[in-house]
Design a protein around this motif. Structure first.
Motif, mmCIF file in Angstrom:
data_model
loop_
_atom_site.group_PDB
_atom_site.id
_atom_site.type_symbol
_atom_site.label_atom_id
_atom_site.label_comp_id
_atom_site.label_asym_id
_atom_site.label_seq_id
_atom_site.Cartn_x
_atom_site.Cartn_y
_atom_site.Cartn_z
ATOM 1 N N ALA A 93 0.813 -1.217 0.000
ATOM 2 C CA ALA A 93 0.000 0.000 0.000
ATOM 3 C C ALA A 93 0.847 1.268 0.000
ATOM 4 O O ALA A 93 0.426 2.302 -0.501
ATOM 5 C CB ALA A 93 -0.935 -0.004 1.201
ATOM 6 N N ASP A 94 2.020 1.198 0.594
ATOM 7 C CA ASP A 94 2.906 2.359 0.596
ATOM 8 C C ASP A 94 4.354 1.879 0.551
ATOM 9 O O ASP A 94 4.629 0.689 0.714
ATOM 10 C CB ASP A 94 2.647 3.264 1.813
ATOM 11 C CG ASP A 94 2.636 2.488 3.110
ATOM 12 O OD1 ASP A 94 3.673 1.875 3.432
ATOM 13 O OD2 ASP A 94 1.594 2.462 3.790
ATOM 14 N N ARG A 97 5.916 -0.385 3.235
ATOM 15 C CA ARG A 97 5.526 -1.802 3.285
ATOM 16 C C ARG A 97 6.537 -2.701 2.574
ATOM 17 O O ARG A 97 6.551 -3.907 2.777
ATOM 18 C CB ARG A 97 4.137 -1.995 2.649
ATOM 19 C CG ARG A 97 3.013 -1.450 3.498
ATOM 20 C CD ARG A 97 2.719 -2.295 4.708
ATOM 21 N NE ARG A 97 1.916 -3.469 4.406
ATOM 22 C CZ ARG A 97 1.821 -4.526 5.211
ATOM 23 N NH1 ARG A 97 2.493 -4.571 6.334
ATOM 24 N NH2 ARG A 97 1.060 -5.548 4.885
ATOM 25 N N HIS A 117 -5.016 -1.806 -2.424
ATOM 26 C CA HIS A 117 -5.407 -1.189 -1.149
ATOM 27 C C HIS A 117 -5.935 0.236 -1.376
ATOM 28 O O HIS A 117 -5.260 1.037 -2.007
ATOM 29 C CB HIS A 117 -4.220 -1.142 -0.182
ATOM 30 C CG HIS A 117 -3.797 -2.499 0.295
ATOM 31 N ND1 HIS A 117 -2.796 -3.216 -0.333
ATOM 32 C CD2 HIS A 117 -4.241 -3.264 1.311
ATOM 33 C CE1 HIS A 117 -2.652 -4.369 0.300
ATOM 34 N NE2 HIS A 117 -3.517 -4.433 1.288
ATOM 35 N N LYS A 275 2.193 -5.857 16.671
ATOM 36 C CA LYS A 275 1.484 -5.856 15.382
ATOM 37 C C LYS A 275 -0.002 -6.028 15.686
ATOM 38 O O LYS A 275 -0.398 -6.958 16.392
ATOM 39 C CB LYS A 275 2.008 -6.999 14.511
ATOM 40 C CG LYS A 275 1.133 -7.359 13.316
ATOM 41 C CD LYS A 275 1.220 -6.342 12.200
ATOM 42 C CE LYS A 275 -0.019 -6.306 11.339
ATOM 43 N NZ LYS A 275 -0.161 -7.255 10.294
ATOM 44 N N SER A 277 -3.847 -6.508 14.111
ATOM 45 C CA SER A 277 -4.728 -6.793 12.979
ATOM 46 C C SER A 277 -6.129 -6.369 13.362
ATOM 47 O O SER A 277 -6.589 -6.673 14.473
ATOM 48 C CB SER A 277 -4.721 -8.287 12.662
ATOM 49 O OG SER A 277 -3.489 -8.665 12.113
ATOM 50 N N GLY A 295 -0.458 2.555 9.887
ATOM 51 C CA GLY A 295 -0.669 1.381 9.031
ATOM 52 C C GLY A 295 -1.658 1.680 7.929
ATOM 53 O O GLY A 295 -1.726 2.806 7.439
ATOM 54 N N GLY A 296 -2.439 0.676 7.549
ATOM 55 C CA GLY A 296 -3.421 0.875 6.485
ATOM 56 C C GLY A 296 -4.123 -0.419 6.179
ATOM 57 O O GLY A 296 -4.094 -1.353 6.988
ATOM 58 N N GLY A 297 -4.771 -0.485 5.001
ATOM 59 C CA GLY A 297 -5.466 -1.708 4.613
ATOM 60 C C GLY A 297 -6.793 -1.400 3.960
ATOM 61 O O GLY A 297 -6.916 -0.433 3.216
ATOM 62 N N HIS A 298 -7.783 -2.231 4.255
ATOM 63 C CA HIS A 298 -9.105 -2.124 3.639
ATOM 64 C C HIS A 298 -10.144 -1.751 4.698
ATOM 65 O O HIS A 298 -9.863 -1.828 5.890
ATOM 66 C CB HIS A 298 -9.502 -3.460 3.007
ATOM 67 C CG HIS A 298 -8.448 -4.038 2.116
ATOM 68 N ND1 HIS A 298 -8.306 -3.677 0.803
ATOM 69 C CD2 HIS A 298 -7.455 -4.919 2.364
ATOM 70 C CE1 HIS A 298 -7.295 -4.321 0.274
ATOM 71 N NE2 HIS A 298 -6.753 -5.087 1.200
ATOM 72 N N ALA A 302 -7.563 -4.446 8.199
ATOM 73 C CA ALA A 302 -6.428 -3.523 8.180
ATOM 74 C C ALA A 302 -5.426 -3.924 9.250
ATOM 75 O O ALA A 302 -5.693 -4.811 10.066
ATOM 76 C CB ALA A 302 -6.925 -2.099 8.410
ATOM 77 N N GLY A 303 -4.270 -3.271 9.216
ATOM 78 C CA GLY A 303 -3.237 -3.606 10.186
ATOM 79 C C GLY A 303 -2.289 -2.454 10.419
ATOM 80 O O GLY A 303 -2.237 -1.493 9.638
HETATM 81 P P1 5GP Z 1 -3.245 -8.341 8.446
HETATM 82 O O1 5GP Z 1 -3.999 -7.908 9.632
HETATM 83 O O2 5GP Z 1 -3.727 -9.660 7.924
HETATM 84 O O3 5GP Z 1 -1.767 -8.279 8.617
HETATM 85 O O4 5GP Z 1 -3.534 -7.301 7.315
HETATM 86 C C1 5GP Z 1 -4.844 -6.925 6.930
HETATM 87 C C2 5GP Z 1 -4.773 -5.938 5.803
HETATM 88 O O5 5GP Z 1 -4.136 -4.736 6.241
HETATM 89 C C3 5GP Z 1 -3.939 -6.394 4.603
HETATM 90 O O6 5GP Z 1 -4.572 -5.906 3.456
HETATM 91 C C4 5GP Z 1 -2.591 -5.762 4.803
HETATM 92 O O7 5GP Z 1 -1.955 -5.530 3.602
HETATM 93 C C5 5GP Z 1 -2.949 -4.470 5.522
HETATM 94 N N1 5GP Z 1 -1.894 -4.136 6.493
HETATM 95 C C6 5GP Z 1 -1.488 -4.887 7.528
HETATM 96 N N2 5GP Z 1 -0.514 -4.279 8.222
HETATM 97 C C7 5GP Z 1 -0.274 -3.104 7.594
HETATM 98 C C8 5GP Z 1 0.639 -2.013 7.808
HETATM 99 O O8 5GP Z 1 1.448 -2.005 8.749
HETATM 100 N N3 5GP Z 1 0.583 -0.991 6.919
HETATM 101 C C9 5GP Z 1 -0.312 -0.974 5.885
HETATM 102 N N4 5GP Z 1 -0.301 0.081 5.055
HETATM 103 N N5 5GP Z 1 -1.165 -1.965 5.655
HETATM 104 C C10 5GP Z 1 -1.168 -3.017 6.488
#
Ligand code: 5GP
Ligand code: MN
Length: 325
Positions: A93-94, A97, A117, A275, A277, A295-298, A302-303
């Motif tokens: 996403a950035d 990452r 994203h 971390k 989620s 962070g970021g995500g959908h 997101a995370g």
């Molecule tokens: P997860 O919780 O499974 O790690 O991630 C869920 C969603 O959030 C995924 O689409 C992942 O790419 C995004 N994501 C998780 N951690 C980060 C982060 O630290 N930064 C950003 N920009 N997106 C994140």
């Protein structure tokens, strides 16, 4: 021609007019990250281009079979002895990452950013970003069609695997008619749906089931039960011998409880970093909460990584999420 069509053409030109690519996805790669890295590799192979695949973080064992004859270098174990001037980043996403792998970029690097994203900040020289795609591999399907490649079983398998994992087995709200339409084609080109579902979604390692047993005992809720969470300490991970990816899916447990709006998983990285989620049942936009914390995500998944002890980060996040509900 619409804007997405323009982006597809620009991405195809970037690939056709260049060679010697570095392909990279996000740190701690998941199914769509590995599927996308592998799929771009197969695409480049079919076009007779040379390329190197590097991610920061190991490829979980269950994804190895997606890669066929192409290894992904783990940057945290092996730093490349050279730099690359042409980079294709997938599912990032950035720029942050990409992690430490950016150290292998030439100073005047030209970068193609392919991602789905909504929080993507268009950091590439060429950007192929479609936020309504279920997975980055859905965009790679369109790119493969634009490049007019001959479909092969390994390429179809990588794309199917990314769709399967990012839609939670074709169940999440991102499972559109287009997802099924691509999945159908990938099965025709040789992807083995049942084998992939068992390997990537059903099978558990022994440390993983032990982790699940222990992690369930940390399950907590706010008084109104609109927020639920699970906590995984480094201590627990070490005790059961779990790998980083073994906590994948745990965040769905609190989220799936009736009445819960947001489920959280807190995974301790070290004594001062956690971390997080975040998963939403639909009411809260967790991508915005994660974005505010770096962070970021959908909207629904997101995370982010937050500094502090486990207890501090739990309190901070529960407060931040409560403010959104
Ligand atoms: P997860 O919780 O499974 O790690 O991630 C869920 C969603 O959030 C995924 O689409 C992942 O790419 C995004 N994501 C998780 N951690 C980060 C982060 O630290 N930064 C950003 N920009 N997106 C994140
Ligand atoms: Mn993805």
């Amino acid at each position: 021609m619409n804007r997405y069509e323009d982006q597809l053409q620009a991405a195809a030109r970037f690939i056709r007019n260049n060679d010697d690519f570095l392909v990279v996805s996000h740190v701690s790669p998941d199914g769509d990250a590995i599927g996308s890295t592998g799929a771009v590799g197969f695409l480049l192979q079919l076009l007779g281009k040379s390329y190197t695949l590097i991610n920061e973080g190991r490829t979980p064992n269950k994804y190895q079979m997606l890669l066929g004859n192409q290894p992904i270098v783990d940057y945290s174990l092996e730093t490349p002895s050279r730099r690359f001037g042409r980079v294709i980043a997938v599912d990032c996403a950035d720029f942050a990452r990409i992690g430490e792998v950016h150290n292998a970029f030439e100073p005047d690097v030209k970068l193609l950013n392919i991602d789905h994203h909504p929080t993507n900040d268009l950091y590439g020289n060429v950007n192929l970003v479609r936020p309504d795609a279920a997975a980055t591999v859905e965009i790679l399907f369109d790119l493969a069609q634009t490049l007019e490649i001959e479909w092969t079983q390994p390429l179809a398998t990588s794309i199917y695997a990314g769709l399967l994992t990012d839609t939670g087995g074709f169940r999440y709200s991102n499972t559109t008619p287009n997802v099924f339409s691509i999945a159908e084609k990938m099965l025709r080109y040789g992807a083995e749906g049942a084998v992939l579902a068992e390997l990537l979604l059903e099978k558990m390692t022994f440390p993983q089931i032990q982790l699940l047993r222990e992690a369930l005992s940390t399950l907590s809720f706010t008084e109104d039960r609109r927020i639920g969470w699970i906590v995984v300490s480094t201590d627990l991970l070490n005790r059961v011998g779990a790998a980083d990816e073994d906590s994948e899916g745990l965040v769905n447990i609190p989220r799936n409880v009736e009445g819960v709006e947001v489920g959280l998983l807190f995974k301790q990285k070290d004594t001062n970093a956690v971390k997080v989620s975040l998963r939403s049942s639909g009411k809260a936009d967790v991508s915005q909460i994660a974005k505010r914390l770096g962070g970021g995500g959908h909207v629904r998944a997101a995370g982010c990584t937050v500094e502090g002890t486990l207890n501090e980060v739990v309190d901070r996040l529960v407060e931040a999420v409560s403010a959104e509900l």
